[in-house]
Design an enzyme around this catalytic site. Structure first.
Site, short mmCIF file in Angstrom:
data_model
loop_
_atom_site.label_atom_id
_atom_site.label_comp_id
_atom_site.label_asym_id
_atom_site.label_seq_id
_atom_site.Cartn_x
_atom_site.Cartn_y
_atom_site.Cartn_z
CD GLU A 180 27.83 -58.68 54.80
OE1 GLU A 180 28.46 -59.15 55.67
OE2 GLU A 180 27.26 -58.92 53.51
CB ALA A 196 27.16 -55.10 63.13
CG LEU A 256 30.52 -52.96 58.33
CD1 LEU A 256 31.69 -52.83 58.84
CD2 LEU A 256 29.65 -51.20 57.86
N GLY A 296 25.46 -51.88 75.29
CA GLY A 296 24.49 -52.70 74.55
C GLY A 296 26.03 -53.96 73.93
CD GLU A 326 28.78 -62.34 71.35
OE1 GLU A 326 27.54 -63.04 72.18
OE2 GLU A 326 28.47 -61.34 70.52
CE LYS A 332 32.01 -60.22 65.24
NZ LYS A 332 32.22 -58.82 66.14
N GLY A 378 25.63 -52.84 67.42
CA GLY A 378 24.83 -51.73 67.68
C GLY A 378 23.62 -52.68 66.85
#
Ligand code: ADP
Ligand code: ASP
Ligand code: MG
Length: 814
Positions: free
Chosen positions: A606, A611, A613, A664, A667, A682, A796
């Site tokens: 997922e 991230a 979501l 952060g 990459e 993605k 994040g």
């Protein structure tokens, strides 16, 4: 009258023997007692070892005997008052002299017959019973030492002699007479042939001795005192969650012990069952615990399975051949051949085609059995009607036992479903005609896992254990571990999930603890952990073979992405935030998905997109419920969004990128984000999940970074961006001139995927997208004009960790 038997651990030393004495002192207040004792714990094994050493002309048997003598002397000095010690010490010394004499003989002859071995091991029970007897004598208790060899008459099958019950019962009743003593003390395990040669009743045979006395004397009750609080739902050494069984029928107890529950020696039940004498299993070290009552008809309970057990070191013999079909007598001859060689058959199955018969035997009998059967069928083998006996080794049998099983359909379905889901292959199945047990032959290395998952299925409705292995403890990995630590007790209490992190690895080391790593200090423990590669970690996970295992890849490493296959094919689920596997070739992606399906594992990723979501999950739900994805439009790069939201020419572009990196979002090499590769991956993953066979090369990318930015190191990249400031500003200005914003948008439409910088007008859903937020629009048959929208932080450590966490929990549902 009662018979009480105390096992090796109960009489292991003076401290434990004191406990036995205390229990007996109480019992004899109420009733006459026959006390049967085993050798001091471990002594039988040591005596066997001493005999073997002597037979190999290894004189270290002398040291072993000396140690044994010291151990018995120590117990005597503690247990017996000093003025009464000397006569017992000299009796015991005599016994050891005799034992040493026998071993010396074995040493000289370099030969150890079963008969001599029985002589040697018999000293264990004789010594322990003499010591306990002397202790009661020292307390002036009316007691009488029985020499079991004078009472229990057996044939000459040494090491596992067969009892002659007629002769034995007669001798026992005679010797007890009409005016019995308050307390009798007898060694367990041993008997003798009619001509007086010492025999033993098989390992664990002291239980049997108790049953033999009980049946002969028609006592009211037998109590087997040991080191656990009763017969348990599974071997507590293998299944920590095993619980004591309150009541169990003779038949069930017999089945469980036949299939390996060491707590009671299998032949023990028969004599007491014939006389309907109840048997209690009690714990010497916790006498207040209820224990288990073995009786004629045990009360029904909510668990229709009474227990699970396993026998190791099994071989499977298969007799096959077209010449067997329809011709009676093959099985008879097979079993005769085995019986003649004293091969004990543990399990039988026959295929309905009559084309093969399969039997499970002890591995130690394999050679003997193979020779006997091939000889018995030599004519058929020569003429090609039967194949030479097929032998498979390193197997085990797991058995589910319960009288109530027959009234509950579906037990075998659940049993095999559970084994299958955990990647445990079943080699053969047998169900007793009484429907009291179902047994399955599996690979020996799978036993522990099998017993635990079966126990979980049939006894622990209370919780499901997840065993998690985490690779990668960077930003996201450490957050994940912190979240798990915080949530562990909630999961256990609210969702009945016992989530344990069993392994943690970084690129250099791995930390493993089968009981679960203490997550409050994993980082210190990992520092001291063993050096290991990812391959070592994976092999260890496979070897541990823990139930409901989940491997979590929180790295961005291509090396780690290559190990999924090896895990999935062992039914180990994989949760990845690493995008490499899903964005490699379509063939690899598809292979992983289909491996997961065939091995009943989950492959979840997922967090590959957006991230935490719920993007992939939503897409999967739409597809599964029959919707069709017509178009996906998305802003999927938190980094690019951050960069273009913060860039308006006042601060140089390179500095905005640096800020994104410092916070952060990027990459380690920000070009993966800025060049659009990450977004390409993605959208390709989303397209693939929507059913498209897409490769990376087919995703179109309208690069906004000048080609020169892709050369050199990350530092050089920053310098190049500074030089290209005018280029970035002109991109910005062109959009601003139209009143539009710049967004890096990914689109999948009509079988094609593309990514690129677009001018976003104020009426677009993408216009009001701030910070590092992602936004995905799904246009489907059910959402044709107004798309299904998913929006929120798309990067994040915290949100990514929580997305991974959710995937891990999903594994608990299979
Ligand atoms: P003793 O020396 O008292 O005869 P054993 O070692 O022969 O004791 O048997 C007790 C042991 O049997 C227990 O310590 C336990 O580890 C093992 N065991 C195996 N299966 C079971 C079971 N189903 N229930 C209880 N104990 C079991
Ligand atoms: N001492 C014997 C053995 O270890 C018998 C017993 O303990 O039941 O097998
Ligand atoms: Mg035992």
């Amino acid at each position: 009258m009662k018979v009480l038997k105390f096992g090796g651990s109960s009489v292991a030393d003076a401290v434990n023997m004191e406990k036995v004495v205390a229990i007996i002192r109480n019992k004899i207040k109420e009733d006459h007692v026959v006390l049967v004792v085993s050798a001091m714990g471990g002594v039988t094994d040591q005596l066997l070892q001493a005999g073997r050493l002597a037979a190999q002309a290894d004189d270290s048997y002398k040291t072993m005997l000396q140690e044994l003598e010291n151990r018995h002397f120590t117990a005597i000095r503690i247990l017996i008052p000093i003025q009464q010690q000397s006569s017992l010490l000299s009796t015991v010394k005599q016994q050891f002299n005799e034992l040493e004499g026998i071993c010396d003989g074995v040493y000289l002859l370099k030969e150890l017959s079963d008969r001599t071995q029985d002589r040697i091991v018999s000293f264990g029970e004789i010594l322990s019973s003499l010591i306990i007897s002397a202790r009661f004598k020292s307390e002036d208790i009316d007691q009488y030492w029985l020499d079991a060899r004078a009472l229990i008459v057996t044939d000459a099958t040494h090491t596992k002699a067969v009892v002659d019950f007629t002769a034995t019962n007669e001798r026992i009743t005679q010797s007890f007479g009409n005016n019995p003593h308050r307390l009798y003390i007898s060694p367990g395990f041993i008997g003798a042939t009619p001509s007086g040669h010492t025999t033993t009743l098989g390992r664990g045979g002291s239980d049997y001795t108790a049953a033999i006395y009980a049946a002969a004397l028609n006592v009211d009750v037998v109590e087997i005192w040991t080191d656990v609080s009763g017969m348990m739902t599974a071997d507590p050494r293998l299944v920590p969650a095993a619980k004591p069984i309150a009541r169990i029928s003779y038949q069930e107890a017999m089945e469980l012990s036949h299939f390996g529950a060491k707590i009671i020696y299998p032949p023990t039940i028969q004599p007491v069952m014939n006389k309907k004498i109840p048997v209690w299993i009690k714990n010497t070290f916790q006498p207040q615990d209820e224990g288990t009552l073995i009786e004629n008809q045990a009360a029904q309970s909510n668990d229709f399975i009474r227990g699970i057990s396993s026998v190791n070191s099994i071989s499977l013999l298969s007799l096959e051949g077209s010449g067997m079909v329809g011709i009676p007598g093959f099985s008879k001859r097979l079993f005769e051949a085995l019986a003649q060689e004293q091969v004990n058959v543990i399990l039988i199955t026959q295929s309905s085609s009559e084309h093969s018969i399969c039997v499970g035997i002890n591995e130690s009998d394999t050679l003997k059995a193979k020779r006997a059967v091939d000889t018995a069928f030599s004519y058929e083998i020569q003429t090609g009607r039967v194949d030479p006996l097929i032998v498979e080794t390193h197997l085990s049998v797991v058995a589910l036992v319960g009288d109530q099983m027959k009234s509950h359909p579906g037990v075998s379905g659940r049993m095999f479903g559970t084994l299958g889901r955990n990647g445990i292959n079943v080699r053969a199945i047998a169900q007793g005609s009484s429907e009291r047990n179902i047994s399955a032959v599996i690979a020996a290395r799978d036993v522990k896992k099998a017993i635990n998952v079966l126990h979980e299925t049939f006894f622990e409705n209370s919780y499901k254990q997840l065993n998690v292995f985490v690779a990668g403890v960077g930003n996201v990995g450490s957050k994940l571990l912190a979240q798990i630590l915080q949530q562990q007790s909630y999961l256990q209490e609210q969702l009945n999930i016992q989530l344990r992190v069993v392994g943690i690895a970084n690129s250099k080391q791995m930390l493993v603890n089968e009981q679960g790593i203490d997550l409050a200090q994993w980082s210190t423990s990992l520092k001291d952990a063993v050096p290991a590669s990812i391959q070592d970690f994976v092999e260890l996970i496979r070897e541990k073979n823990l139930r409901n295992s989940v491997f979590v890849d929180v790295t961005a490493s291509d090396k780690v992405a290559t190990v999924y296959k090896r895990l999935l094919e062992k039914s180990i689920s994989v949760v990845a935030c690493n995008k490499i596997a899903c964005s490699s070739s379509y063939k690899d992606y598809q292979e992983l998905k289909s491996l997961a399906r065939s091995y009943n594992a989950l492959f979840l990723f997922e967090t590959n997109v957006g991230a935490g979501l719920p993007i992939i999950g939503t897409l999967n739900d739409l597809m599964r419920s029959g919707d069709r994805i017509n178009k996906i439009q998305a802003v999927l790069s938190g980094t690019l969004n951050f960069v273009f939201n913060h860039y308006d020419g006042t601060i140089p572009f390179a500095q905005v990128v640096r800020k994104a990196q410092e916070e952060g979002y990027t990459e380690p090499d920000p070009r993966l984000d800025l060049g659009g590769t990450d977004v390409m991956r993605k959208i390709m993953i989303l397209a693939r999940e929507a059913g498209e066979q897409l490769e990376m090369e087919e995703v179109k990318n309208n690069y906004f970074l000048p080609a020169s930015c892709f050369e050199g190191s990350v530092d050089e990249f920053y310098q190049e961006m500074e030089r290209q400031e005018a280029h970035f500003y002109s991109l910005y200005k062109a959009a601003a001139a139209e009143g539009a914003k710049l967004k890096f948008v990914a689109t999948y439409e009509q079988g094609e995927a593309r990514v690129g910088l677009e001018h976003i007008q104020p009426e677009s859903d993408f216009y009001h997208l701030y910070g590092k937020d992602n936004l995905v629009l799904f246009f489907t048959n059910r959402y044709p004009e107004q798309p299904l929208v998913i929006k929120g932080a798309g990067a994040g450590a915290d949100v990514t960790a929580s997305g991974i966490f959710a995937d891990i929990i999903r594994v608990a549902s299979i």
